[in-house]
Write an enzyme that holds these catalytic residues in place. Structure first.
Site, PDB file in Angstrom:
ATOM      1  N   CYS A 148       0.822  -1.208   0.000  1.00 19.96           N
ATOM      2  CA  CYS A 148       0.000   0.000   0.000  1.00 19.96           C
ATOM      3  C   CYS A 148       0.856   1.259   0.000  1.00 19.96           C
ATOM      4  O   CYS A 148       0.396   2.326  -0.401  1.00 19.96           O
ATOM      5  CB  CYS A 148      -0.955   0.008   1.190  1.00 19.96           C
ATOM      6  SG  CYS A 148      -0.129  -0.017   2.799  1.00 19.96           S
ATOM      7  N   GLN A 185       5.998  -5.779   9.153  1.00 19.96           N
ATOM      8  CA  GLN A 185       5.330  -6.460   8.044  1.00 19.96           C
ATOM      9  C   GLN A 185       6.129  -6.410   6.746  1.00 19.96           C
ATOM     10  O   GLN A 185       6.052  -7.308   5.921  1.00 19.96           O
ATOM     11  CB  GLN A 185       3.938  -5.851   7.787  1.00 19.96           C
ATOM     12  CG  GLN A 185       2.967  -6.051   8.918  1.00 19.96           C
ATOM     13  CD  GLN A 185       2.882  -4.812   9.780  1.00 19.96           C
ATOM     14  OE1 GLN A 185       3.910  -4.239  10.145  1.00 19.96           O
ATOM     15  NE2 GLN A 185       1.678  -4.401  10.107  1.00 19.96           N
TER      16      GLN A 185
END
Length: 424
Positions: free
Chosen positions: A50, A114
């Site tokens: 993202c 992440q």
């Protein structure tokens, strides 16, 4: 040989541009193979999240312009628009960039964990596509090793901070008591899992997980005592939801202005806090125009993130030093690898010359030549053949005034200048 890292991220491009340059999981294998077929890239991997879309490449000679042109064409952007927000790193800088990204030093949330998993996934997909070879493969392994060292030896990963954590922190600022709030989570991926964990820890009254497949939603819901529904059930759940956080891989918005308007009427305009973490966006931007809706995108989380990052700033310098050491170690090993190829070729040449002289010696023995004479001829012939090519090249370099190369040769052959003069 050249390593290249190029792309866009949250620092250089708005969410509007990032969502247009994002790759879906279904596109990656075909895109990688096309990238290696159309551009001069011998090896390639794509990281698309993202917050960034990056290409990691190995080429004979650096040609970032052709890759940028391919990237713009693939996503139907003008090359000028892409150039305005793209960055290109080469060789040492490309290695450093990859290691900083994997270590969380280039993330919106400093040290977020992440990204390392996402980079490992990018490597796995590139291997599946057959676009990772020995050089880029070694770079990825070195990158993972450096990132692991950063996590182990610094405090950059302490105190949970992530986009998910930032979203929940913002919700806590808006709703003084989350125990009375209901949350609707759209999606069932890693980010939503983190959001669910943080909300659960904050004691949110009720959590609903909406997903395309009920099975995936149920697995997540079971972990946190939540309720699972399908995306089709969102309108009913929206009516009772004070918090809506969405992160799916959908290419089109899945929550529109009309659905939110209807929910607000039924709620008698009780406010709804929304965070759209997805890129491309899950919630139509027009939803933010509605009264009683507080809509935030990932770009809006910067201030919250910055406040939560103060505890990690001290570890960043130590992490940068570890990355620097990782870059230096990898580049040294790479240079050694280049020497291995030369040494292998030189050894093969020497062994061929040796075999020729041994065969000649064996024929002389068969013809009755004495062993002493055969040994002397073998030594003399092998010495002459081994020295012939270097001698010719050194004379040529000397004639061309390449005294720097002569000095390298002196070092290469470990010649003692003093003893050499005394023998003349």
């Amino acid at each position: 040989m050249a390593f290249i890292a190029l792309g866009i991220n949250h620092k250089t491009a708005s969410v509007d541009v990032r969502e247009r340059v994002a790759f879906t999981p279904e596109q990656l294998v075909e895109a990688l193979q096309q990238l290696c077929r159309i551009t001069p890239s011998r090896e390639a991997a794509i990281l698309s999240t993202c917050n960034r879309s990056e290409l990691y490449l190995e080429q004979d000679h650096p040609s970032a312009d052709e890759v940028l042109a391919w990237l713009a064409g693939y996503h139907n952007l003008s090359l000028e628009e892409l150039r305005a927000c793209a960055y290109v790193h080469q060789d040492d800088d490309a290695v450093r960039h990859m290691m900083r990204v994997a270590s969380g030093l280039d993330s919106m949330v400093l040290g977020e964990p992440q990204i390392l998993g996402q980079m490992k996934s990018a490597y796995a997909v590139a291997r599946e596509a057959g676009t990772v070879g020995p050089l880029l493969g070694r770079l990825f392994q070195a990158t993972f090793s450096t990132a692991k060292t950063v996590r182990t030896d610094t405090a950059i990963g302490e105190n949970p901070v992530s986009v998910a954590f930032a979203a929940v922190s913002l919700a806590r600022q808006i709703f003084s008591d989350l125990h009375r709030s209901q949350a609707l989570l759209i999606g069932a991926g890693e980010t939503i899992t983190l959001v669910a964990r943080h909300l659960h820890e904050q004691g949110v009254k009720r959590i609903v997980v909406a997903n395309r497949t009920l099975e995936r939603a149920s697995l997540l819901a079971e972990e946190f005592g939540a309720h699972a529904v399908l995306l089709a059930d969102m309108p009913q759940e929206l009516v009772n939801s004070d918090i809506v956080i969405s992160s799916t891989a959908s290419q089109l918005p899945i929550l529109g202005k009309g659905a939110v308007e209807r929910a607000l009427k039924q709620r008698r305009h009780k406010p709804i806090f929304m965070v759209d973490i997805a890129v491309p966006r899950d919630i139509e931007p027009e939803v933010g125009e509605l009264d009683d809706v507080y809509l935030y995108t990932v770009d809006d989380l910067h201030e919250v993130v910055a406040e939560n990052l103060k505890s990690r700033q001290g570890a960043a310098q130590a992490a940068e030093e570890l990355v620097g050491a990782g870059v230096e170690d990898f580049m040294q090993r790479l240079r050694e690898l280049a020497a291995v190829d030369v040494l292998r070729a030189y050894r093969q040449q020497a062994e061929r010359l040796r075999d020729e002289e041994v065969a000649k010696a064996q024929r002389m023995l068969q013809n009755g030549t004495s062993a002493d004479e055969v040994l002397a001829q073998l030594a003399r012939g092998l010495t002459n053949k081994l020295l012939h090519a270097p001698s010719v090249q050194l004379k040529k370099l000397s004639a061309d005034g390449r005294f720097d190369a002569l000095a390298v040769a002196q070092e290469l052959f470990a010649l003692d200048e003093g003893s050499d003069k005394s023998s003349q």
